[in-house]
Design a protein around this motif. Sequence first.
Motif, PDB file in Angstrom:
ATOM      1  N   SER A  69     -15.998 -15.346   1.365  1.00 47.26           N
ATOM      2  CA  SER A  69     -15.451 -14.723   2.580  1.00 47.26           C
ATOM      3  C   SER A  69     -15.632 -15.636   3.799  1.00 47.26           C
ATOM      4  N   PRO A  70     -14.593 -15.703   4.650  1.00 50.25           N
ATOM      5  CA  PRO A  70     -14.724 -16.519   5.864  1.00 50.25           C
ATOM      6  C   PRO A  70     -15.591 -15.861   6.945  1.00 50.25           C
ATOM      7  N   LYS A  71     -16.014 -14.618   6.720  1.00 54.51           N
ATOM      8  CA  LYS A  71     -16.905 -13.983   7.703  1.00 54.51           C
ATOM      9  C   LYS A  71     -18.323 -14.424   7.395  1.00 54.51           C
ATOM     10  N   VAL A  72     -18.892 -15.229   8.277  1.00 52.16           N
ATOM     11  CA  VAL A  72     -20.213 -15.807   8.001  1.00 52.16           C
ATOM     12  C   VAL A  72     -21.143 -15.581   9.183  1.00 52.16           C
ATOM     13  N   ALA A  73     -22.438 -15.668   8.921  1.00 55.06           N
ATOM     14  CA  ALA A  73     -23.425 -15.504   9.988  1.00 55.06           C
ATOM     15  C   ALA A  73     -23.309 -16.661  10.987  1.00 55.06           C
ATOM     16  N   VAL A  74     -23.506 -16.342  12.257  1.00 58.60           N
ATOM     17  CA  VAL A  74     -23.561 -17.380  13.293  1.00 58.60           C
ATOM     18  C   VAL A  74     -24.599 -18.429  12.887  1.00 58.60           C
ATOM     19  N   ARG A  75     -25.664 -17.941  12.277  1.00 60.27           N
ATOM     20  CA  ARG A  75     -26.733 -18.833  11.834  1.00 60.27           C
ATOM     21  C   ARG A  75     -26.202 -19.886  10.846  1.00 60.27           C
ATOM     22  N   SER A  76     -25.424 -19.440   9.856  1.00 51.93           N
ATOM     23  CA  SER A  76     -24.928 -20.408   8.857  1.00 51.93           C
ATOM     24  C   SER A  76     -23.898 -21.368   9.447  1.00 51.93           C
ATOM     25  N   ASN A  77     -23.071 -20.829  10.354  1.00 51.26           N
ATOM     26  CA  ASN A  77     -21.995 -21.661  10.907  1.00 51.26           C
ATOM     27  C   ASN A  77     -22.512 -22.678  11.923  1.00 51.26           C
ATOM     28  N   PHE A  78     -23.583 -22.283  12.648  1.00 55.77           N
ATOM     29  CA  PHE A  78     -24.073 -23.143  13.740  1.00 55.77           C
ATOM     30  C   PHE A  78     -25.562 -23.512  13.617  1.00 55.77           C
ATOM     31  N   ASP A  79     -26.461 -22.500  13.699  1.00 60.30           N
ATOM     32  CA  ASP A  79     -27.900 -22.803  13.817  1.00 60.30           C
ATOM     33  C   ASP A  79     -28.428 -23.653  12.660  1.00 60.30           C
ATOM     34  N   ASP A  80     -28.119 -23.214  11.418  1.00 60.78           N
ATOM     35  CA  ASP A  80     -28.646 -23.935  10.250  1.00 60.78           C
ATOM     36  C   ASP A  80     -28.154 -25.374  10.209  1.00 60.78           C
ATOM     37  N   LEU A  81     -27.054 -25.641  10.929  1.00 62.23           N
ATOM     38  CA  LEU A  81     -26.482 -26.998  10.932  1.00 62.23           C
ATOM     39  C   LEU A  81     -26.904 -27.776  12.176  1.00 62.23           C
ATOM     40  N   LEU A  82     -27.902 -27.232  12.866  1.00 59.73           N
ATOM     41  CA  LEU A  82     -28.498 -27.911  14.031  1.00 59.73           C
ATOM     42  C   LEU A  82     -27.504 -28.084  15.186  1.00 59.73           C
ATOM     43  N   ILE A  83     -26.502 -27.207  15.240  1.00 60.19           N
ATOM     44  CA  ILE A  83     -25.550 -27.281  16.342  1.00 60.19           C
ATOM     45  C   ILE A  83     -26.205 -26.624  17.566  1.00 60.19           C
ATOM     46  N   PRO A  84     -26.334 -27.373  18.668  1.00 59.57           N
ATOM     47  CA  PRO A  84     -27.100 -26.871  19.809  1.00 59.57           C
ATOM     48  C   PRO A  84     -26.576 -25.523  20.329  1.00 59.57           C
ATOM     49  N   LYS A  85     -27.495 -24.733  20.878  1.00 55.21           N
ATOM     50  CA  LYS A  85     -27.173 -23.388  21.378  1.00 55.21           C
ATOM     51  C   LYS A  85     -26.065 -23.415  22.421  1.00 55.21           C
ATOM     52  N   ASN A  86     -26.012 -24.518  23.206  1.00 52.53           N
ATOM     53  CA  ASN A  86     -25.027 -24.556  24.286  1.00 52.53           C
ATOM     54  C   ASN A  86     -23.768 -25.348  23.911  1.00 52.53           C
ATOM     55  N   HIS A  87     -23.589 -25.634  22.626  1.00 47.45           N
ATOM     56  CA  HIS A  87     -22.428 -26.430  22.197  1.00 47.45           C
ATOM     57  C   HIS A  87     -21.144 -25.644  22.445  1.00 47.45           C
ATOM     58  N   VAL A  88     -20.107 -26.328  22.989  1.00 47.03           N
ATOM     59  CA  VAL A  88     -18.855 -25.621  23.320  1.00 47.03           C
ATOM     60  C   VAL A  88     -18.237 -24.897  22.128  1.00 47.03           C
ATOM     61  N   SER A  89     -18.426 -25.455  20.934  1.00 48.76           N
ATOM     62  CA  SER A  89     -17.764 -24.853  19.772  1.00 48.76           C
ATOM     63  C   SER A  89     -18.243 -23.422  19.527  1.00 48.76           C
ATOM     64  N   ARG A  90     -19.386 -23.057  20.113  1.00 49.47           N
ATOM     65  CA  ARG A  90     -19.894 -21.683  19.919  1.00 49.47           C
ATOM     66  C   ARG A  90     -19.227 -20.677  20.853  1.00 49.47           C
ATOM     67  N   SER A  91     -18.500 -21.160  21.865  1.00 51.44           N
ATOM     68  CA  SER A  91     -18.064 -20.233  22.919  1.00 51.44           C
ATOM     69  C   SER A  91     -16.968 -19.296  22.431  1.00 51.44           C
ATOM     70  N   LEU A  92     -16.861 -18.157  23.139  1.00 46.48           N
ATOM     71  CA  LEU A  92     -15.833 -17.162  22.810  1.00 46.48           C
ATOM     72  C   LEU A  92     -14.432 -17.737  22.970  1.00 46.48           C
ATOM     73  N   SER A  93     -14.312 -18.789  23.774  1.00 49.18           N
ATOM     74  CA  SER A  93     -12.977 -19.349  23.946  1.00 49.18           C
ATOM     75  C   SER A  93     -12.600 -20.294  22.793  1.00 49.18           C
ATOM     76  N   ASP A  94     -13.559 -20.664  21.960  1.00 50.66           N
ATOM     77  CA  ASP A  94     -13.261 -21.566  20.842  1.00 50.66           C
ATOM     78  C   ASP A  94     -13.367 -20.906  19.467  1.00 50.66           C
ATOM     79  N   THR A  95     -14.210 -19.872  19.385  1.00 43.23           N
ATOM     80  CA  THR A  95     -14.547 -19.307  18.073  1.00 43.23           C
ATOM     81  C   THR A  95     -14.256 -17.817  18.030  1.00 43.23           C
TER      82      THR A  95
END
Length: 337
Positions: free
Chosen positions: A44-70
């Motif tokens: 399923s493409p519905k995944v935890a924010v943790r798996s998509n970002f945190d576990d991959l060391l993507i910084p908390k303030n990275h633009v890709s996390r924003s509501l305008s991108d994701t």
Amino acid sequence: MNIPDHILSKVDENLHNKKKHPIETVKKIIYDCFPDFSRFDDISPKVAVRSNFDDLLIPKNHVSRSLSDTYYVSDDVVLRTHTSAHQTEMLKNGEYSFLVAGDCYRRDEIDSCHYPVFHQIEGVRVVESVVDIESDLKSNIELVIGSLFGDCQFRMRSHKFPFTQPSWEVDVFYNGNWLEVLGCGIVHYKIMKSCGLEGSSAWAFGMGLDRLAMILFDIPDIRLMWSSDERFIGQFDGSIKKFKPFSKYPPCNKDISMWLGDSFCENSMNDIIRGMSGDLVESVSLQDTFTKDGKTSNCYRVVYRSMDRSFTNEEVNNMHISCVELIKSKIDCVVRE
Ligand code: DAH
């Protein structure tokens, strides 16, 4: 939370599993390069924010996390923005050489090669000996590129991804141009450690399937990938074949000018236009921008064109009027009439 119905309706389409579809064909060519890897293509493409970002060391303030991108399903669930989202759970589950193919979602601009839903394939291999890991990665990349493009030049450029170190982007010289085709690298030691694999090393790569299919099959507009028109889908037999275009219908251009509010979000406007017109919108592009008395005005050109039929002026006018009405009520801007 910010997922329109026209995006949600794509979640079950799975073009990467649709027999003989160009995206499936490209996936299979890549599968064949790794006969002994485990394959996953129905996660399923519905995944935890943790798996998509945190576990991959993507910084908390990275633009890709924003509501305008994701696209967020809830505060802690997103529509995956890349298949890398499955790296850590696979490694934790003891998968040491695997491929994950799937649909990914990003809010983005509208033109012939951007669509908010696209497909990626991820490959990861854990190797015992660290000595040759970079050359093992390189020879596997060479294999994939050779299978897709035949004998052609490629280059690995140093790049930065938060989850690999070192990292590269790979370009292929094809039809006279350098095309960027994939990202890859050595999985970050912190990720290996968090998966209980300190002492081992792994390489990883991720590549988009839609653009590869467009290039290899000569498909001029990404919206065609979603067409169920027999004149499109009937052309393919599971091998790489040049697409024979059927007649192109005339475009209809509409301009829309607006004063921007502080929280104006271009991708939200794009979602409204895509939602209202379905796949009739070909592109949305900024034509003109100026600032006066501290306020910014943007003028966008919306090009409507059907991939498979002609439409009446009245149909486009009504659709565009509905878009403008919705933009006025949902987007932080003042439309200039
Ligand atoms: N996830 C990256 C993207 O969507 C692509 C990528 C880069 C995947 C490097 C990888 C990697 O596995 O090692 O742009």
